[in-house]
Design an enzyme around this catalytic site. Structure first.
Site, PDB file in Angstrom:
ATOM      1  N   ASP A  32      -5.885  -6.801  10.236  1.00  0.00           N
ATOM      2  CA  ASP A  32      -7.166  -6.074  10.308  1.00  0.00           C
ATOM      3  C   ASP A  32      -8.359  -6.937   9.901  1.00  0.00           C
ATOM      4  O   ASP A  32      -9.459  -6.800  10.441  1.00  0.00           O
ATOM      5  CB  ASP A  32      -7.153  -4.757   9.511  1.00  0.00           C
ATOM      6  CG  ASP A  32      -6.782  -4.941   8.048  1.00  0.00           C
ATOM      7  OD1 ASP A  32      -6.329  -6.042   7.669  1.00  0.00           O
ATOM      8  OD2 ASP A  32      -6.944  -3.982   7.285  1.00  0.00           O
ATOM      9  N   LYS A  53       0.798  -1.227   0.000  1.00  0.00           N
ATOM     10  CA  LYS A  53       0.000   0.000   0.000  1.00  0.00           C
ATOM     11  C   LYS A  53       0.832   1.280   0.000  1.00  0.00           C
ATOM     12  O   LYS A  53       0.496   2.269   0.628  1.00  0.00           O
ATOM     13  CB  LYS A  53      -0.954  -0.004   1.206  1.00  0.00           C
ATOM     14  CG  LYS A  53      -1.988  -1.109   1.165  1.00  0.00           C
ATOM     15  CD  LYS A  53      -2.932  -1.080   2.347  1.00  0.00           C
ATOM     16  CE  LYS A  53      -2.345  -1.802   3.549  1.00  0.00           C
ATOM     17  NZ  LYS A  53      -3.316  -1.958   4.638  1.00  0.00           N
TER      18      LYS A  53
END
Ligand code: ADP
Ligand code: MG
Length: 499
Positions: free
Chosen positions: A235, A200
């Site tokens: 997550d 990311k």
């Protein structure tokens, strides 16, 4: 490429001084057939682009099957496929009996969040929560590991200082944290894990190959902060745990935010690569790291160019096709080509449009919510972001490009979800399609992009058919991962507990 007509800027769509308007005015050439026409050069680019992005049902089925196959290969042996299928060491899911004060820290992509929660067991459940959110300065994404973790620890210290009110820690105990870390980690126990690589857009030096819990602990020591990490949580895993706290039918969790990932509840006996690890429940959560999936995806020259220019070429292809960090950038690349080779915005190529990542996914979403006749909002966003004046037909083409990318992303994400459900059903008939099954969903892309969400849901229905898809509920869980991480901190507390 010959220009038949050049579009005239739609006057009055947004208010800018005349003098400034002139600067970006496309030059007119030849005869103007229609004030709304754009160059014929755009049409073939659009046609080919849409063709290359198409996701007909057979392709979606193929992607779902390939996802299931890659999952099996990744479970068989480490490195068996694109999917890492990482063991989470979360073998027991929240029961609702968890009690006490716990913290969660979430390092995701754009922000890091800190949260504290006072849990009150089955009756009182979540007594109180407080959270804070800090955006990560761009330079820290390219700095050193110490700088990044010091920034996080200092944010956590400031937050912990403000504890009071309904939050109580029994005397003599350290505050315990569930640390949500949304990057690929080779987990070695519930409270340790080695960073495999940043994704990311992060390129922090000195963390890959290290235990990220140790990195955080050292930074907390430097800050004089007396807390301990009792659970390191991806997550997706946090989202699954958080959603499961409220609903026993949650079996899968998916993140669609800056990046993307998915996890699910797996049977221990379906994990051949697992050696020696025993789970009392017979199940564990597996983190697929599906962002690395690449099999059978409909990719375009724009995807390939973006990938080649990225900091991790050849990696995270599924993520680059379906997640929030990249959708805007793909559209920008298409528009740039249309401007350069098809005079989409008149004869000149807008300079700002050449800046990578200048067009963001929230901009695409904002443009797609414009239902006005003259597409006013589309016009102003294009002007503000790319410095271009656009006529109505150019705006329509821009919307078509956005829709193509968002449709492809949403539908492929849906196919990925079906792949996971299919794999689980194949191993235990009736487990998924024989009863209600919930897919917990979190992330800003899914939450804030209505078209994306619709395409995803429709694709799931299309692949599964009406009957099977009736039992599949995709549920958005807002901040599930924060609460989930604190629940996992609770169930993995080093202090004596009976939950
Ligand atoms: P993260 O993934 O960084 O942990 P989020 O789950 O909040 O954080 O997702 C943020 C991402 O969601 C942004 O990077 C962006 O791609 C996407 N996003 C945020 N707002 C919108 C919006 N209004 N429309 C479309 N996408 C959005
Ligand atoms: Mg996140």
């Amino acid at each position: 490429m010959s220009t038949v007509t050049a579009g005239s800027p739609a006057a009055g769509s947004f208010c800018i001084p005349r003098s400034r308007r002139r600067i970006n005015m496309p030059r007119f050439t030849m005869t103007v057939r229609s004030s709304n026409a754009v160059s014929v050069g755009v049409a073939p680019i659009l046609t080919k682009f849409k063709h290359d992005c198409a996701t007909p049902l057979p392709l979606l089925r193929h992607v779902a099957d390939a996802m299931a196959t890659d999952m099996r290969a990744g479970l068989a042996v480490d490195g068996g496929s694109d999917l890492k299928m990482i063991l989470s060491y979360v073998d027991t899911l929240p029961t609702g009996n968890e009690r006490g004060l716990f913290y969660a820290l979430d390092l995701g992509g754009t922000n890091f969040r800190v949260l504290r929660v006072q849990l009150g067991g089955k009756e009182e459940r979540v007594i109180a929560t407080e959270f804070d959110q800090v955006s990560i300065p761009q330079e820290l994404m390219f700095g050193t590991s110490e700088e990044l973790f010091d920034f996080i620890a200092s944010g956590l210290a400031k937050f912990a200082e403000k504890e009071g009110g309904k939050f109580h820690l029994p005397p003599g105990r350290k505050r315990e944290i569930g640390f949500t870390f949304s990057f690929p980690v080779r987990q070695t126990s519930i409270d340790s894990g080695i960073l495999i690589k940043w994704t990311k857009g992060f390129a922090v030096s000195g963390t890959a190959g290290r235990d990220v819990v140790a990195c955080l602990n050292e930074a907390m020591d430097r800050q004089g902060l007396d807390m301990r990490v009792s659970a390191l949580v991806n997550d997706t895993v946090g989202t699954l745990a958080g959603a499961r706290y409220w609903d026993d039918d949650v079996m899968v969790a998916v993140i669609l935010g800056t990046g993307t990932n998915a996890c699910y509840v797996e049977r221990m006996d379906a994990i051949p690569k697992l050696q020696g690890h025993v789970s009392p429940s017979g199940r564990t959560i597996v983190n697929t790291e599906w962002g690395a999936f690449s099999n059978g995806l409909p990719l375009t020259v724009f995807d390939r160019d973006m990938d080649a220019a990225s900091i991790n070429p050849g990696e995270q292809i599924f993520e680059k096709t379906i997640s929030g960090m990249y959708l805007g950038e793909i559209v920008r690349r298409v528009l740039l080509k249309m401007a350069a080779e098809g005079s989409l915005f008149g004869e000149s190529v807008p300079e700002k449009l050449s800046t990578p990542f200048v067009l963001r996914t929230p901009d695409l979403s904002a443009m797609q919510q414009d239902t006005s006749d003259d597409l006013n909002a589309v016009g102003s966003i294009l002007y503000n972001i790319a410095g271009v004046e656009s006529n109505l037909s150019a705006r329509k083409i821009v919307l078509e490009v956005c829709d193509t990318i968002v449709m492809r992303g949403g539908r492929l994400a849906g196919a990925g979800i079906v792949g996971i459900l299919q794999k689980m059903e194949e191993d235990s008939t009736g487990l998924i399609f024989g009863k209600r099954t919930v897919v917990a969903m979190d992330g800003g892309l899914y939450e804030h992009y209505p078209q994306y969400k619709r395409y995803l849901k429709d694709a799931v229905k299309e692949i599964l058919g009406l009957e099977k898809s009736k039992n599949v509920v995709i549920e958005h869980t807002k901040d599930g991962s924060g609460i989930g991480a604190s629940l996992l901190a609770a169930s993995n507390s080093k202090y004596e507990h009976d939950f």
